[in-house]
Design a protein around this motif. Structure first.
Motif, mmCIF file in Angstrom:
data_model
loop_
_atom_site.group_PDB
_atom_site.id
_atom_site.type_symbol
_atom_site.label_atom_id
_atom_site.label_comp_id
_atom_site.label_asym_id
_atom_site.label_seq_id
_atom_site.Cartn_x
_atom_site.Cartn_y
_atom_site.Cartn_z
ATOM 1 N N LYS A 134 -1.996 -7.678 5.078
ATOM 2 C CA LYS A 134 -2.026 -7.967 3.717
ATOM 3 C C LYS A 134 -1.230 -6.546 2.974
ATOM 4 C CE LYS A 134 -5.941 -10.836 3.748
ATOM 5 N NZ LYS A 134 -6.946 -10.741 4.116
ATOM 6 N N LYS A 135 -1.840 -5.576 3.379
ATOM 7 C CA LYS A 135 -1.295 -4.372 2.636
ATOM 8 C C LYS A 135 0.464 -4.099 2.904
ATOM 9 C CE LYS A 135 -5.422 -1.846 2.754
ATOM 10 N NZ LYS A 135 -6.413 -1.061 3.449
ATOM 11 N N PHE A 136 0.829 -4.411 4.209
ATOM 12 C CA PHE A 136 2.256 -4.350 4.555
ATOM 13 C C PHE A 136 3.070 -5.207 3.770
ATOM 14 C CE2 PHE A 136 5.516 -5.394 7.535
ATOM 15 C CZ PHE A 136 6.448 -4.167 7.961
ATOM 16 N N CYS A 137 2.676 -6.451 3.829
ATOM 17 C CA CYS A 137 3.378 -7.449 3.085
ATOM 18 C C CYS A 137 3.359 -7.238 1.557
ATOM 19 C CB CYS A 137 3.084 -8.864 3.532
ATOM 20 S SG CYS A 137 3.266 -9.226 5.211
ATOM 21 N N ASN A 138 2.454 -6.588 1.047
ATOM 22 C CA ASN A 138 2.458 -5.941 -0.242
ATOM 23 C C ASN A 138 3.095 -4.651 -0.724
ATOM 24 O OD1 ASN A 138 1.096 -7.609 -1.989
ATOM 25 N ND2 ASN A 138 -1.145 -7.301 -1.304
ATOM 26 N N GLY A 139 3.882 -4.259 0.283
ATOM 27 C CA GLY A 139 4.735 -2.890 0.465
ATOM 28 C C GLY A 139 3.899 -2.017 0.080
ATOM 29 N N GLU A 140 2.491 -1.814 0.530
ATOM 30 C CA GLU A 140 1.619 -0.709 0.512
ATOM 31 C C GLU A 140 1.961 0.447 1.539
ATOM 32 O OE1 GLU A 140 -2.255 -1.532 -0.698
ATOM 33 O OE2 GLU A 140 -1.430 -3.326 -1.927
ATOM 34 N N THR A 141 2.351 -0.227 2.865
ATOM 35 C CA THR A 141 2.463 0.681 3.829
ATOM 36 C C THR A 141 3.899 0.573 4.518
ATOM 37 O OG1 THR A 141 1.540 -0.987 5.448
ATOM 38 C CG2 THR A 141 -0.076 0.533 4.532
ATOM 39 N N ASP A 142 4.309 1.434 5.114
ATOM 40 C CA ASP A 142 5.629 1.472 5.707
ATOM 41 C C ASP A 142 5.577 0.687 7.094
ATOM 42 O OD1 ASP A 142 6.403 3.123 3.581
ATOM 43 O OD2 ASP A 142 5.846 4.894 4.595
ATOM 44 N N ILE A 143 4.418 1.154 8.148
ATOM 45 C CA ILE A 143 4.406 0.752 9.438
ATOM 46 C C ILE A 143 3.009 -0.140 9.716
ATOM 47 C CG2 ILE A 143 4.292 1.165 11.737
ATOM 48 C CD1 ILE A 143 5.972 3.538 11.041
ATOM 49 N N SER A 144 3.006 -1.307 10.164
ATOM 50 C CA SER A 144 1.702 -1.877 10.358
ATOM 51 C C SER A 144 1.261 -1.995 11.878
ATOM 52 C CB SER A 144 1.583 -3.209 9.698
ATOM 53 O OG SER A 144 0.492 -3.605 9.502
ATOM 54 N N ASP A 145 0.110 -1.346 12.577
ATOM 55 C CA ASP A 145 -0.271 -1.776 13.427
ATOM 56 C C ASP A 145 -0.790 -3.239 13.766
ATOM 57 O OD1 ASP A 145 0.189 0.921 14.221
ATOM 58 O OD2 ASP A 145 -1.850 1.597 13.884
ATOM 59 N N ALA A 146 -0.221 -3.637 14.787
ATOM 60 C CA ALA A 146 -0.934 -5.075 14.932
ATOM 61 C C ALA A 146 -1.260 -5.448 16.600
ATOM 62 C CB ALA A 146 0.204 -6.098 14.467
ATOM 63 N N SER A 147 -2.373 -5.834 16.720
ATOM 64 C CA SER A 147 -2.669 -6.211 18.098
ATOM 65 C C SER A 147 -2.651 -7.797 18.538
ATOM 66 C CB SER A 147 -4.361 -6.118 18.420
ATOM 67 O OG SER A 147 -5.194 -6.892 17.580
ATOM 68 N N ARG A 148 -1.513 -8.505 17.725
ATOM 69 C CA ARG A 148 -1.149 -9.663 17.780
ATOM 70 C C ARG A 148 -0.013 -9.841 17.121
ATOM 71 N NH1 ARG A 148 -1.674 -11.816 13.222
ATOM 72 N NH2 ARG A 148 -3.691 -11.397 11.968
ATOM 73 N N PRO A 149 0.935 -10.995 17.264
ATOM 74 C CA PRO A 149 2.260 -11.048 16.600
ATOM 75 C C PRO A 149 1.918 -11.629 15.289
ATOM 76 C CG PRO A 149 2.289 -11.959 18.558
ATOM 77 C CD PRO A 149 1.034 -11.515 18.529
ATOM 78 N N ILE A 150 2.641 -11.431 14.272
ATOM 79 C CA ILE A 150 2.471 -11.919 12.784
ATOM 80 C C ILE A 150 2.281 -13.490 12.831
ATOM 81 C CG2 ILE A 150 4.911 -12.077 12.370
ATOM 82 C CD1 ILE A 150 4.368 -10.835 9.689
ATOM 83 N N LYS A 151 1.219 -13.627 12.049
ATOM 84 C CA LYS A 151 0.817 -15.144 11.781
ATOM 85 C C LYS A 151 1.691 -15.864 10.681
ATOM 86 C CE LYS A 151 -4.002 -14.921 12.314
ATOM 87 N NZ LYS A 151 -5.366 -15.429 11.414
ATOM 88 N N PRO A 152 2.001 -17.187 10.726
ATOM 89 C CA PRO A 152 2.690 -18.020 9.656
ATOM 90 C C PRO A 152 2.250 -17.527 8.354
ATOM 91 C CG PRO A 152 2.100 -19.531 11.463
ATOM 92 C CD PRO A 152 1.434 -18.115 11.615
ATOM 93 N N SER A 153 0.873 -17.456 8.120
ATOM 94 C CA SER A 153 0.684 -17.254 6.480
ATOM 95 C C SER A 153 0.990 -15.851 6.274
ATOM 96 C CB SER A 153 -0.785 -17.309 6.603
ATOM 97 O OG SER A 153 -1.500 -16.468 7.462
#
Lengths: 295, 367
Positions: free
Chosen positions: B106-125
């Protein structure tokens, strides 16, 4: 007539022993109530101290967090907490004390004032996470402050404001009216009465309230996580517009790691937080005992 | 009378409580501050030397801040990389937050962060949200994690479970129906079944449901969820009827309190999760890759991001093992590096979220 008094005495005696028994039972129940509270607190303290004491060292103050428990410290979290407390106090005290003085000394007694008073009292009971959401929406995103110390401090100031207002009002209410009347009688204006008399005499109690409000703020985690305080910071914050972390968040982070050594570190962090908290509370009690004026 | 007894009684209760608090701590004590720590330090020192050997960049006067947030599962790896990175580039600050995979996106797609840690691939939403805000991303795998299925050590019958059996236990239809071990398999004792699992906001939960139930986010609701895996460890360790799942790293720190269950992926082979079975993909379907997502536009704006990513992919293997995860193969790290060098945006999983049983190497080399 003598038989009548004798009869009375017998029932009185019988009732008396029963009444005394009831008193005893109540005493025992009350004793257990206090015992339960103290015992819980002691268990908690003993448990934390047993886990944390081996990890307590000056390294905690000088080192940044690390993936090696024997090298990890609280430096950035401690600095963050100190910055946050300083900025929160800077914003919350003038506004809170000012609002308290206005409501007590100047506000007209009407519906609007009562409405405000009730709402201030209610705000004191609002869960802290709500303030976090407000801070995220208003300060971080709307005002564009980002996840900075200043945004965190503004959120915390909102959180403790009701507490400061309520304690300020109580402190001011304890100043006898005769003082105000005496000052007014010799020609002081409302503002002079407030500044030179009411505020001076109520200052110790207001200070106590402020310190207690600050010690609530230092232990808060939820609103800061909500506004986006970070968990891993390996540098000193440069100023109010820098990103930050605080003690409770660092402790939370260590507790959630799998390695038991970090749980020991977390316990050591809790001890430091406890020491800070207890010394703040002790200062509040000391100030109250020393400075309070008895009428 | 009460007055006389009171101090004695008080003392008794307090002493009792102190003793009861002592016992669990006393069993831990030798492993904490005592001798083993010395050996740990030695191991760490040698590891440090190795890490330093791995680093081959030229330290320069680079300055800046790289904002990272996201999964609490991936955070220990990113933190370890950030810690080592700071030794080479002390002027670059890399703070790491743990908002969870979903919160991080949510923060990453708002441009608030440069890198996002994820324990699963990105979801359609989340793909949609990023698109709406014009954020392009580079997806990079950094390590493997095994999801371990665990029971209480007193449980001597469930040493291997099939995916079918796990599905029977966890699917939404099981709610209030499958409540006894005897219902799981013929021959299991008549003993109530209590379930523990990762909280529904975590990538761990998303992946587990996708792998076992077949649909991401679908499971029964009557299990005890916790975002804190240590709570799950305590729960399963204290409940002889328990079954639960969480990251392998938490099992490795608690091998004496928990019993690992082998997983049979329908072919009759019972596989326990460990470094080999997870990294080679034989522990299926519960091996999952962990990712970082890099904001494409920021890569051009901030030179330090490329330095950090190069450093990350070079050292992630070593460092992920240190913090309890399983390294990818060298081939995958090289493919990831190539993907980054070519600035390939988008997800190899085509925005489908958790994807089960695919080879990362195949997916990455396709592009």
């Amino acid at each position: 007539m003598s038989t009548l008094t004798a009869l009375k005495d017998v029932t009185f005696e019988r009732n008396l022993s029963f009444r005394k028994l009831k008193g005893k039972i109540f005493e025992i129940l009350a004793f257990f109530a206090i015992l339960l509270g103290i015992a819980m607190l002691l268990t908690l303290l003993v448990d934390v101290f047993l886990d944390g004491l081996p990890w307590l060292s000056t390294r905690l103050f000088t080192e940044f967090p690390s993936r090696f428990p024997e090298k990890a410290g609280l430096r950035s979290a401690l600095q963050g907490s100190i910055w946050l407390m300083f900025l929160t106090a800077l914003m919350a005290i003038p506004v809170g004390v000012g609002a308290g003085i206005y409501l007590e000394e100047f506000a007209p007694q009407n519906r609007i004032t009562r409405f405000i008073e009730i709402n201030v009292a209610n705000l004191a009971g609002v869960p802290s996470i709500i303030y976090g959401l407000l801070g995220l929406g208003l300060f971080v995103r709307q005002l564009g402050l980002g996840r900075t110390l200043i945004a965190g401090a503004m959120t915390m100031a909102l959180l403790v404001l009701p507490i400061i207002i309520v304690t300020t009002r109580e402190a001011i209410r304890a100043v006898p009216n005769s003082i105000r009347q005496a000052a007014l009688a010799i020609g002081a204006t409302d503002w002079e009465v407030s500044r030179d008399h009411v505020l001076v005499y109520s200052a110790p109690a207001i200070l106590t309230g402020v310190i207690l409000a600050m010690s609530r703020a230092i232990g808060e985690t939820a609103p800061l996580i909500t506004i986006g305080a970070l968990t891993y910071i390996a540098f000193d914050p440069k100023g109010p517009f820098d990103i930050f972390t605080v003690l409770p968040i660092q402790i939370f982070n260590w507790v959630s790691l799998p390695q038991p050594a970090f749980h020991g570190l977390a316990a050591a962090g809790i001890i430091i937080l406890l020491i800070v908290l207890l010394s703040m509370n002790a200062l509040a009690i000391w100030l109250r005992n020393r400075l309070t004026i008895h009428w | 009378m009460i007055r006389k007894v009171r101090p004695l009684f008080f003392l008794l209760v307090v002493v009792g409580l102190i003793l009861s608090a002592c016992t669990p701590a006393a069993t831990q004590a030798p492993s904490e501050p005592g001798q083993p720590q010395v050996t740990v330090e030695k191991v760490i020192e040698t590891q440090l030397v190795e890490v330093e050997k791995l680093i081959t960049p030229t330290p320069g006067p680079v300055e800046g801040t790289i904002l990272v947030d996201g999964s609490s599962t991936v955070a220990p790896i990113t933190q370890a990389v950030a810690e080592e990175f700071a030794k080479v580039y002390p002027q670059v600050r890399v703070p790491v937050g743990i908002s969870g995979t979903g919160g991080g996106f949510k923060k990453f797609c708002n441009g608030e962060t440069d890198i996002s840690d994820a324990s699963r691939p990105i979801k359609p939403s989340e793909v949609e949200l990023c698109q709406k805000n014009g954020i392009e991303y580079i997806e990079l795998p950094v390590a493997f994690d095994g999801l371990a299925v665990m029971v209480n050590p007193a449980n001597n019958f469930a040493s291997c479970l099939t995916v079918e059996e796990l599905k029977k236990i966890w699917e939404p239809a099981a709610e209030g129906v499958i409540t006894n071990w005897s219902q799981v398999r013929e021959g299991f004792p008549n003993q109530p079944l209590t379930l523990y699992g990762a909280g529904t906001d975590s990538g761990t939960y998303d992946y587990f449901t996708a792998a076992i139930v077949g649909k991401e986010g679908a499971s029964r609701g009557d299990f005890l969820p916790s975002e804190d895996d240590n709570v799950l460890v305590q729960g399963i360790a204290g409940d002889t009827n328990a079954l639960g799942f969480f990251g392998l790293a938490y099992y490795e720190e608690n091998t004496d309190k928990l019993k690992l269950v082998a997983i049979d992926n329908g072919d009759g082979n019972c596989v326990l999760p460990d470094i080999t079975t997870v990294s080679q993909g034989t522990y299926q379907p519960l091996s999952r890759p962990l990712f970082i997502y890099v904001n494409r536009a920021r890569v051009d704006e901030k030179d330090e991001i490329s330095l950090f990513i190069d450093f990350y992919l070079k050292n992630a293997g070593e460092l992920s093992r240190e913090v309890g995860y399983i390294p990818l193969t060298d081939e995958i790290y090289q493919l990831a590096q190539k993907r980054y060098d070519n600035r390939v945006t988008g997800s190899v999983f085509e925005g489908q979220g958790s994807t089960i049983g695919v080879s990362l190497a195949d997916l990455l080399s396709k592009e």
